[in-house]
Design a protein around this motif. Structure first.
Motif, PDB file in Angstrom:
ATOM      1  N   VAL A  97       0.914  -1.237   0.035  1.00  0.00           N
ATOM      2  CA  VAL A  97       0.113  -0.063   0.283  1.00  0.00           C
ATOM      3  C   VAL A  97       1.138   1.445  -0.368  1.00  0.00           C
ATOM      4  N   ILE A 137      -1.621  -0.954  -3.550  1.00  0.00           N
ATOM      5  CA  ILE A 137      -2.563  -0.565  -2.747  1.00  0.00           C
ATOM      6  C   ILE A 137      -3.923  -1.396  -3.169  1.00  0.00           C
ATOM      7  N   ALA A 141      -3.966  -4.189   0.089  1.00  0.00           N
ATOM      8  CA  ALA A 141      -5.615  -3.509   0.784  1.00  0.00           C
ATOM      9  C   ALA A 141      -6.115  -5.153   1.067  1.00  0.00           C
TER      10      ALA A 141
END
Length: 157
Positions: A97, A137, A141
């Motif tokens: 991330v 990302i 996540a």
């Protein structure tokens, strides 16, 4: 060792960031002068797009400094979390991330918008154009979510 997850995460962060910046520069060089797209597969093209917002073009009307400060603050928070955790999966997820966030932050500082170039489509529907940072990302996540649901009881200190 207390910061093993951080030490493991740093190379992951660096790989996501470097791969993101490298592919964005290739995309800018290959797709901008003259403006064009490259058909890669029946469901994927490379096309240059500039995103002044965040994911999926959200918040495009915000002042650029709001996006820069917000991204920097969240990134610092995730770095602190990464430093404090002992869990390796969590460290890698956070690194992905952060690597992606820093890649997009560099774009905002250099170009005033994020460089996107991967266009996925099926049956005339196009997913919003994205980049390697967005992929980092998203995967990070997803790992955070999976770890929070199935990782068991863990401590962050």
């Amino acid at each position: 060792m207390k910061h093993r997850a951080f030490a493991l995460g740093l190379p992951v962060l660096a790989v996501v960031f470097i791969l993101d910046q490298w592919t964005k520069q290739i995309a800018i060089d290959a797709l901008s002068d003259p403006a064009r797209y490259i058909k890669v597969t029946p469901f994927m093209n490379f096309v240059l797009a500039w995103n002044p917002g965040v994911s999926f073009g959200l918040f495009q009307g915000q002042a650029p400094w709001v996006m820069i400060i917000g991204t920097a603050a969240i990134t610092i928070g995730f770095l602190v979390w990464m430093w404090r955790t002992r869990d390796r999966v969590l460290g890698i997820a956070l690194a992905m991330v952060v690597g992606g966030a820093v890649g997009n932050l560099v774009d905002r500082l250099r170009h005033g918008a994020v460089t996107d170039f991967i266009d996925l489509h099926v049956a005339g529907y196009h997913w919003p154009v994205f980049n390697v940072a967005d992929t980092g990302i998203t995967i990070g996540a997803a790992l955070l979510l999976i770890d929070s649901l199935f990782g068991g009881k863990k401590t962050s200190r």
